[in-house]
Design an enzyme around this catalytic site. Structure first.
Site, PDB file in Angstrom:
ATOM      1  N   SER A 300       5.180  -0.653   8.126  1.00  0.00           N
ATOM      2  CA  SER A 300       5.303   0.759   7.780  1.00  0.00           C
ATOM      3  C   SER A 300       5.936   0.960   6.396  1.00  0.00           C
ATOM      4  O   SER A 300       5.413   0.480   5.403  1.00  0.00           O
ATOM      5  CB  SER A 300       6.093   1.474   8.886  1.00  0.00           C
ATOM      6  OG  SER A 300       5.978   2.865   8.795  1.00  0.00           O
ATOM      7  N   ASP A 311       1.260  -5.211  -5.683  1.00  0.00           N
ATOM      8  CA  ASP A 311       0.080  -4.690  -6.371  1.00  0.00           C
ATOM      9  C   ASP A 311       0.349  -4.367  -7.836  1.00  0.00           C
ATOM     10  O   ASP A 311      -0.568  -4.391  -8.662  1.00  0.00           O
ATOM     11  CB  ASP A 311      -0.442  -3.442  -5.662  1.00  0.00           C
ATOM     12  CG  ASP A 311      -1.120  -3.766  -4.337  1.00  0.00           C
ATOM     13  OD1 ASP A 311      -1.148  -4.955  -3.969  1.00  0.00           O
ATOM     14  OD2 ASP A 311      -1.609  -2.834  -3.670  1.00  0.00           O
ATOM     15  N   LYS A 325       0.762  -1.762   9.358  1.00  0.00           N
ATOM     16  CA  LYS A 325       0.856  -0.386   9.871  1.00  0.00           C
ATOM     17  C   LYS A 325       0.656   0.559   8.694  1.00  0.00           C
ATOM     18  O   LYS A 325       1.571   0.821   7.921  1.00  0.00           O
ATOM     19  CB  LYS A 325       2.205  -0.139  10.540  1.00  0.00           C
ATOM     20  CG  LYS A 325       2.347   1.251  11.160  1.00  0.00           C
ATOM     21  CD  LYS A 325       3.650   1.344  11.948  1.00  0.00           C
ATOM     22  CE  LYS A 325       3.797   2.702  12.624  1.00  0.00           C
ATOM     23  NZ  LYS A 325       4.185   3.758  11.660  1.00  0.00           N
TER      24      LYS A 325
END
Length: 388
Positions: A300, A311, A325
């Protein structure tokens, strides 16, 4: 979808009104507007108008049955007691006993058999330590109730400053059980712990985040200021076993490590609106070599943080593939909390690389197995800082 008229509920029993409110909340908030391809109004007729309930417990069971129709494991009903525990979990003002909780193994949070919960860190000076609890004690119950997972246990251990909590533990699998009543103290909720360690001659600031609170960004900024005074030469953020918490907390934490203009996460609401969250200025820790530790229970908001670092090429992810999640829940009380609450999936998110990680997780840059009881610094590969 437009909910049924409120005046139609006037003739319902008190128990039917609870179920009707649960239906309306879900109707308004649930992300999947097809409601799992179910006839949502027919379900209202079935659970609200065609069924009578002799007690609140029967109404609560009906709500659980209604929500099962959505086939979403994250949308669930919380009884009043569990709602109170959930509020404590997300509160930045709640006090605690200074002990951290871990699952005995990194099994899935949705496993049929709940993992055994143990105390993983009990500083001697903490309320728990002064009461005689120690790391490795098996957590049997909290105020007479068993917690189903780490997140719920953490919420149950927290409460108002000066309140007491009855903790029952067992020393080892075959040890004796004992119950200890502990007074909760301010600053003992245990969301963030920091230390300065040494790795291959490098001075490293280590931050262990157990859960992302709303205020985690401010807490981390204070820690980073301290590390700057200590002149550390690298940073480790340990989010193993961190199941998330506040999305806002995860976003604000990530911004501290990113240059200006970098995307943190994109969130799509149940009405289709998409919001991009980005860093608006250089964070205070954009230059230090950075390692982020993850495992199969990193989920989460913790995955939002991990994906933002990976990223954007800001640091190195080390450990195991994360839980996966990629959806967001909203906690909505029923009858102002007197009848519990619903946790409803209201949005989904994508990482900066426009990846939906739900059910997939995030692959680390360097895969290693490092049990949660292992010290964070021992999990950092020798040349990880050179890669970040």
């Amino acid at each position: 979808m437009v909910g049924a008229p409120l005046d139609a509920d006037a003739k319902l029993s008190a128990e039917q009104k609870i179920v009707a409110e649960a239906w309306r909340v879900t109707d308004r908030l649930f992300y999947d507007r097809s409601f799992n391809s179910k006839d949502w109004f027919a379900l209202r007729q079935k659970y609200v108008r065609d069924t009578s309930y002799a007690s609140r417990d029967e109404a609560y069971s009906a709500i659980n049955s209604l929500l099962l129709q959505l086939d979403d494991k994250y949308t669930k009903f919380l009884t009043p007691d569990r709602y109170s525990a959930a509020l404590n979990t997300f509160s930045d003002r709640a006090a605690g006993i200074g002990a951290s909780v871990k699952a005995s193994s990194p099994s899935s949070p949705s496993a049929a058999d709940p993992p055994q919960l143990t105390l993983s860190s009990v500083p001697p000076s903490s309320p728990a330590g002064r009461a005689g609890l120690k790391a490795g004690d098996i957590l049997v119950s909290i105020n007479g109730e068993s917690a189903k997972d780490v997140k719920e246990a953490e919420g149950m251990l927290k409460g108002p400053i000066g309140s007491t909590v009855l903790v029952r533990v067992r020393e080892g699998a075959a040890g004796d059980e004992r119950a200890v009543r502990i007074v909760r103290e301010e600053g003992q909720a245990g969301e963030l712990t920091c230390s300065v360690e040494t790795k291959n001659g490098r001075k490293v600031g280590v931050m262990r985040i157990a859960r992302f609170s709303e205020n985690m960004g401010q807490e981390l900024r204070s820690a980073l200021d301290s590390f700057e005074r200590d002149r550390v030469q690298g940073l480790v953020v340990d989010i193993r076993q961190n199941k998330g918490g506040s999305l806002t907390g995860g976003i604000e934490a990530a911004r501290l490590f990113l240059p200006s203009g970098k995307t943190v996460v994109s969130v799509a609401s149940n009405r289709g609106a998409k919001t991009d969250y980005a860093s608006v200025q250089d964070g205070p820790a954009v230059k230090q070599p950075l390692v982020v530790l993850v495992d199969g229970l990193t989920a989460s908001a913790a995955e939002v943080f991990a994906a933002a670092i990976k990223d954007n090429g800001r640091g190195v992810l080390v450990g195991e593939k994360t839980y996966g999640k990629g959806v967001v829940q909203t906690l909505q009380p029923l009858q102002n909390g007197a009848a519990g609450a619903l946790a409803v999936t209201t949005a989904r998110y994508e990482t900066p690389s426009q990846t939906n990680i739900d059910g997939k997780g995030i692959e680390p840059d360097e895969s290693i197995t490092c049990p949660p009881e292992s010290a964070a610094i021992s999990c950092v590969p020798a040349k990880a800082f050179e890669r970040s």
